[in-house]
Write a protein that holds these residues in place. Structure first.
Motif, mmCIF file in Angstrom:
data_model
loop_
_atom_site.group_PDB
_atom_site.id
_atom_site.type_symbol
_atom_site.label_atom_id
_atom_site.label_comp_id
_atom_site.label_asym_id
_atom_site.label_seq_id
_atom_site.Cartn_x
_atom_site.Cartn_y
_atom_site.Cartn_z
ATOM 1 N N UNK A 13 0.842 -1.197 0.000
ATOM 2 C CA UNK A 13 0.000 0.000 0.000
ATOM 3 C C UNK A 13 0.875 1.244 0.000
ATOM 4 N N UNK A 14 0.690 2.114 -1.001
ATOM 5 C CA UNK A 14 1.472 3.340 -1.118
ATOM 6 C C UNK A 14 0.516 4.519 -1.286
ATOM 7 N N UNK A 15 0.678 5.529 -0.433
ATOM 8 C CA UNK A 15 -0.171 6.724 -0.445
ATOM 9 C C UNK A 15 0.748 7.940 -0.435
ATOM 10 N N UNK A 16 0.763 8.702 -1.536
ATOM 11 C CA UNK A 16 1.643 9.859 -1.672
ATOM 12 C C UNK A 16 0.791 11.097 -1.895
ATOM 13 N N UNK A 17 1.034 12.122 -1.095
ATOM 14 C CA UNK A 17 0.301 13.379 -1.251
ATOM 15 C C UNK A 17 1.264 14.545 -1.149
ATOM 16 N N UNK A 18 1.143 15.473 -2.090
ATOM 17 C CA UNK A 18 1.981 16.665 -2.081
ATOM 18 C C UNK A 18 1.083 17.862 -2.310
ATOM 19 N N UNK A 19 1.099 18.822 -1.393
ATOM 20 C CA UNK A 19 0.162 19.924 -1.492
ATOM 21 C C UNK A 19 0.854 21.268 -1.603
ATOM 22 N N UNK A 20 2.091 21.283 -2.058
ATOM 23 C CA UNK A 20 2.791 22.542 -2.303
ATOM 24 C C UNK A 20 2.905 22.826 -3.785
ATOM 25 N N UNK A 21 3.617 23.894 -4.117
ATOM 26 C CA UNK A 21 3.769 24.276 -5.519
ATOM 27 C C UNK A 21 4.709 23.343 -6.263
ATOM 28 N N UNK A 22 5.639 22.704 -5.553
ATOM 29 C CA UNK A 22 6.570 21.762 -6.178
ATOM 30 C C UNK A 22 6.209 20.359 -5.721
#
Length: 480
Positions: free
Chosen positions: A324-333
């Motif tokens: 199980x892999x969960x990746x979240x990025x909430x910035x401009x980069x």
């Protein structure tokens, strides 16, 4: 006996015997009627209040399911609706069953802000609860939160934590009670959930876990950003579950990347890991950390890096057992698809669930998504609502060339024609399931479409077709 009595005696005896027989028959008939009426009364009672007739063992089992996962709030507030107290207040029989079952009382939450009074009164309150869990063999789950006066804090330290430390298996503490962890010894403790405050100008308060030889699950709720390793060196090697997250999202990162790497190097037994990583501002020497037992990884990283320092945790990890892999990025980069693909390829893991999210932008990389899907043929759940999927990729999914075992799919960028193709795949799998020749149903399809591509009539038609397959179909409209 007179001559008359001698003559009449045989006749009276015969009559008396007959009367006795008649009375005995009447008694038998009344007994049968009594049994019938009692049975009828029991049925009526069962119809009116069947719960009162349940055996104690079965009633106790029902109570277990009712309170499972819900800590007991003690003392109860004036408006408390906790299941434990509702059960206890229902009737005398329920109260008797509940108070005789320690399972209902061994997960307790103390709110220090609601405790007041002289020490004798506090001790009486605590003694009532402790009588309910007076089973030396049962482990306890203990939570202490709120803000109490110094005398209340001393009471919890001396009367609660010290007396129960040998039995506590799961411990949750508020910020004002972190010093309870030392020098108390917790031989049975397996799981700890504590806050860490790193905000300036206060000095960061890192809990001490040295008195917990059996600690396996550690959860830190971080205000600010951890820049140095907490005092977990003595127990980190045996951790199987690690969570370092902020109290709420979004944040600027709960822990720096270099600090995470220093911790993970010692965590060879990790099974699940949840991390919110701050942007690294300085170069990090490249090295690889192998987490051979890791099954689940949740990574959140704002502003993951710049051209000056494009580092992400995935560049330094190898997890061959990951499912199980969960990746979240909430910035401009945001973290790039290429980094995720390299991580999966280097790990060689057989993922079953994959989620990747960018809340503030869309990823348009059709070739990259094709390559990613080719690396995860075993995935059952694919959730990338912000990742563009072209029509060619949809056709490959429908033909079984990509995601052959998919059961839940959430993607962005479909046309209505592509959505219709996937609904056709859903119907085909449903028909195969009914005929006994297929096992992997497409149970959920969620698509995000640009506003111009939405046809409500077609969407409603596809929803009806999905419902006929006992499946879910949702359309989310993206308005630019």
């Amino acid at each position: 006996m007179s001559p008359n009595e001698t003559i009449l005696h045989p006749k009276e005896a015969t009559v008396t015997k007959a009367e006795i027989v008649r009375f005995e028959e009447r008694i038998e008939e009344l007994e049968r009627l009594l049994v019938v009426e009692r049975s009828k009364l029991e049925r009526l009672r069962a119809a009116v209040a069947s719960h009162k007739l349940l055996p104690r063992e079965l009633l106790g089992k029902i109570f277990h399911y009712a309170v499972e996962g819900t800590p007991l709030e003690y003392p109860p507030s004036d408006f408390s609706v906790a299941t434990h107290w509702t059960i206890r207040r229902t009737c005398s029989r329920w109260r008797d069953v509940a108070e005789s079952d320690p399972f209902l009382w061994d997960d307790v939450q103390f709110d220090a802000s609601r405790w007041s009074g002289p020490p004798k009164h506090l001790a009486q309150r605590f003694e009532f609860w402790r009588c309910q869990i007076n089973h030396p063999s049962r482990p306890l789950s203990l939570s202490i939160s709120g803000k109490g006066k110094p005398d209340i804090t001393d009471f919890f330290r001396s009367q609660v934590v010290r007396q129960l430390s040998q039995r506590v298996k799961h411990l949750r503490l508020g910020q004002d009670f972190l010093d309870f962890l030392w020098p108390v010894y917790f031989p049975a403790l397996e799981r700890v959930e504590v806050p860490v405050d790193c905000n300036w100008p206060r000095t960061p308060r890192y809990p001490d876990f040295s008195g917990m030889p059996n600690l396996h699950m550690l959860s830190l709720k971080v205000s600010g950003t951890i820049t140095v390793s907490p005092h977990i060196e003595s127990t980190v090697h045996q951790l199987t579950h690690l969570s370092i997250l902020p109290p709420k999202f979004p944040s600027h990162g709960a822990i720096e990347l270099r600090t995470v790497l220093a911790i993970l190097k010692m965590c060879g037994s990790l099974i699940t890991c949840e991390l919110d990583i701050a942007t690294p501002y300085s170069p990090i020497a490249p090295h690889t950390i192998a987490l051979l037992h890791l099954l689940s990884l949740r990574l959140t990283q704002p502003n993951h890096g710049t051209s000056r320092n494009p580092n992400t945790l995935l560049n330094f990890l190898v997890a061959p057992s990951l499912v199980e892999l969960d990746v979240e990025s909430y910035g401009s980069e945001a973290i790039q698809l290429s980094e995720v693909r390299c991580f999966i390829q280097n790990s060689g893991s057989s993922l079953c669930s994959f989620r990747m999210k960018y809340p503030w932008r869309r990823s348009h990389d059709p070739t990259g998504i094709d390559q990613l899907l080719a690396l995860v043929p075993s995935v059952h759940k694919f959730d990338c609502p912000n990742t563009f999927v072209c029509d060619i990729t949809v056709n490959k999914i429908a033909d079984g060339l990509l995601l052959p075992y998919i059961t839940e799919l959430a993607i962005y960028g479909l046309s209505m024609d592509s959505a219709r193709i996937l609904i056709g795949l859903m119907e085909t799998r449903w028909a195969n399931h009914l005929s006994g020749s297929g096992t992997h149903l497409l149970r959920s399809l969620k698509v995000t479409l640009d506003e111009a591509a939405v046809n409500r009539d077609v969407a409603h038609e596809l929803w009806r077709r999905a419902k006929a397959c006992n499946a879910l179909f949702q359309v989310r409209v993206w308005s630019k």
